[in-house]
Write a protein that holds these residues in place. Sequence first.
Motif, PDB file in Angstrom:
ATOM      1  N   UNK A 100       0.863  -1.185   0.000  1.00 35.44           N
ATOM      2  CA  UNK A 100       0.000   0.000   0.000  1.00 35.44           C
ATOM      3  C   UNK A 100       0.902   1.239   0.000  1.00 35.44           C
ATOM      4  N   UNK A 101       0.778   2.098  -0.996  1.00 39.74           N
ATOM      5  CA  UNK A 101       1.723   3.221  -1.122  1.00 39.74           C
ATOM      6  C   UNK A 101       1.446   4.379  -0.159  1.00 39.74           C
ATOM      7  N   UNK A 102       2.520   4.962   0.343  1.00 38.77           N
ATOM      8  CA  UNK A 102       2.432   6.189   1.130  1.00 38.77           C
ATOM      9  C   UNK A 102       2.288   7.360   0.166  1.00 38.77           C
ATOM     10  N   UNK A 103       1.277   8.185   0.377  1.00 36.87           N
ATOM     11  CA  UNK A 103       1.003   9.317  -0.501  1.00 36.87           C
ATOM     12  C   UNK A 103       1.479  10.644   0.074  1.00 36.87           C
ATOM     13  N   UNK A 104       1.489  10.734   1.388  1.00 36.53           N
ATOM     14  CA  UNK A 104       1.838  12.004   2.025  1.00 36.53           C
ATOM     15  C   UNK A 104       2.249  11.752   3.471  1.00 36.53           C
ATOM     16  N   UNK A 155       0.162  10.570   8.413  1.00 32.45           N
ATOM     17  CA  UNK A 155       0.412  10.147   7.039  1.00 32.45           C
ATOM     18  C   UNK A 155      -0.861   9.772   6.311  1.00 32.45           C
ATOM     19  N   UNK A 156      -0.750   9.720   4.990  1.00 30.94           N
ATOM     20  CA  UNK A 156      -1.871   9.341   4.116  1.00 30.94           C
ATOM     21  C   UNK A 156      -1.382   8.249   3.172  1.00 30.94           C
ATOM     22  N   UNK A 157      -2.175   7.182   3.045  1.00 26.16           N
ATOM     23  CA  UNK A 157      -1.841   6.097   2.127  1.00 26.16           C
ATOM     24  C   UNK A 157      -2.948   5.949   1.087  1.00 26.16           C
ATOM     25  N   UNK A 158      -2.677   5.159   0.072  1.00 27.73           N
ATOM     26  CA  UNK A 158      -3.664   4.925  -0.966  1.00 27.73           C
ATOM     27  C   UNK A 158      -4.859   4.140  -0.448  1.00 27.73           C
ATOM     28  N   UNK A 159      -5.982   4.257  -1.127  1.00 32.34           N
ATOM     29  CA  UNK A 159      -7.185   3.506  -0.772  1.00 32.34           C
ATOM     30  C   UNK A 159      -7.009   2.028  -1.094  1.00 32.34           C
ATOM     31  N   UNK A 160      -7.691   1.172  -0.343  1.00 30.91           N
ATOM     32  CA  UNK A 160      -7.770  -0.246  -0.680  1.00 30.91           C
ATOM     33  C   UNK A 160      -9.231  -0.616  -0.846  1.00 30.91           C
ATOM     34  N   UNK A 161      -9.496  -1.579  -1.706  1.00 32.71           N
ATOM     35  CA  UNK A 161     -10.860  -2.058  -1.914  1.00 32.71           C
ATOM     36  C   UNK A 161     -11.169  -3.127  -0.882  1.00 32.71           C
ATOM     37  N   UNK A 162     -12.274  -2.970  -0.210  1.00 34.37           N
ATOM     38  CA  UNK A 162     -12.687  -3.922   0.818  1.00 34.37           C
ATOM     39  C   UNK A 162     -14.008  -4.540   0.425  1.00 34.37           C
ATOM     40  N   UNK A 163     -14.142  -5.852   0.629  1.00 35.67           N
ATOM     41  CA  UNK A 163     -15.352  -6.525   0.182  1.00 35.67           C
ATOM     42  C   UNK A 163     -15.298  -6.742  -1.315  1.00 35.67           C
ATOM     43  N   UNK A 164     -16.413  -6.551  -1.997  1.00 38.01           N
ATOM     44  CA  UNK A 164     -16.438  -6.727  -3.446  1.00 38.01           C
ATOM     45  C   UNK A 164     -15.599  -5.662  -4.138  1.00 38.01           C
ATOM     46  N   UNK A 165     -14.958  -6.053  -5.219  1.00 40.63           N
ATOM     47  CA  UNK A 165     -14.081  -5.150  -5.952  1.00 40.63           C
ATOM     48  C   UNK A 165     -14.840  -3.985  -6.585  1.00 40.63           C
ATOM     49  N   UNK A 166     -16.150  -4.133  -6.731  1.00 42.02           N
ATOM     50  CA  UNK A 166     -16.918  -3.104  -7.417  1.00 42.02           C
ATOM     51  C   UNK A 166     -17.472  -2.045  -6.469  1.00 42.02           C
TER      52      UNK A 166
END
Length: 208
Positions: A100-104, A155-166
């Motif tokens: 998971x990328x660090x954004x800030x 810090x701020x990281x990128x979003x991750x999808x939780x549950x269904x990908x949609x």
Amino acid sequence: IERIASVDVGFDAERLMSMGVIHAADRYKEPDLIRFGNRVLEEIGAIPGVENAAVAFPLSIVGGSWAPSIGVVGREYKRGEEPAPTTTAVTDTYFATMGIPLKRGRLFDRGVAAGPLVPVVVSETFVDQVLGGEDPIGVTLTSRIPQMAKMEVIGVVGDTRRGTLLTNAVPELYVPYHIVPVSDPTIVVRAASGDPLQLARSVDARVA
């Protein structure tokens, strides 16, 4: 099919495996959980073929959810309308293990002792939806959970999808496991190469 294939889940699933842990509630208190987390990371990290390992609770991408209400210092909310981000207690190795990328800003360090403000990391959607896009670094959050009574966003990281990908991304809050240890966590392991399930037996032996 094309839409699913094009969805960015926010983490790197290649060479990744997870293993749930069940603790006996009468045996594992907070200090025991912290020692368990530290020991597991050291021992699993030493297994040949392991690139990285982390402890998390809950690992929502494989099921389970924890979304306690929080407050933002300087903002008022009507009762029942407080933000309730999806919250995960993680070790400092979690973001590298998951990819998971660090954004800030920066990530928290396992070596930092608990202080008046618990250092926390939030997702980009948290910044947009909970903070209205304002600069999150240094913002103070509050919680009714004693170990998380006052938190500072570092810090701020990128979003991750939780549950269904949609599903759309949701606000996410990450708290340090060594300050907010939780029973029955999930161990996440990234293999250096090949099939990560080949490491399952060795990992299980260290978790026991």
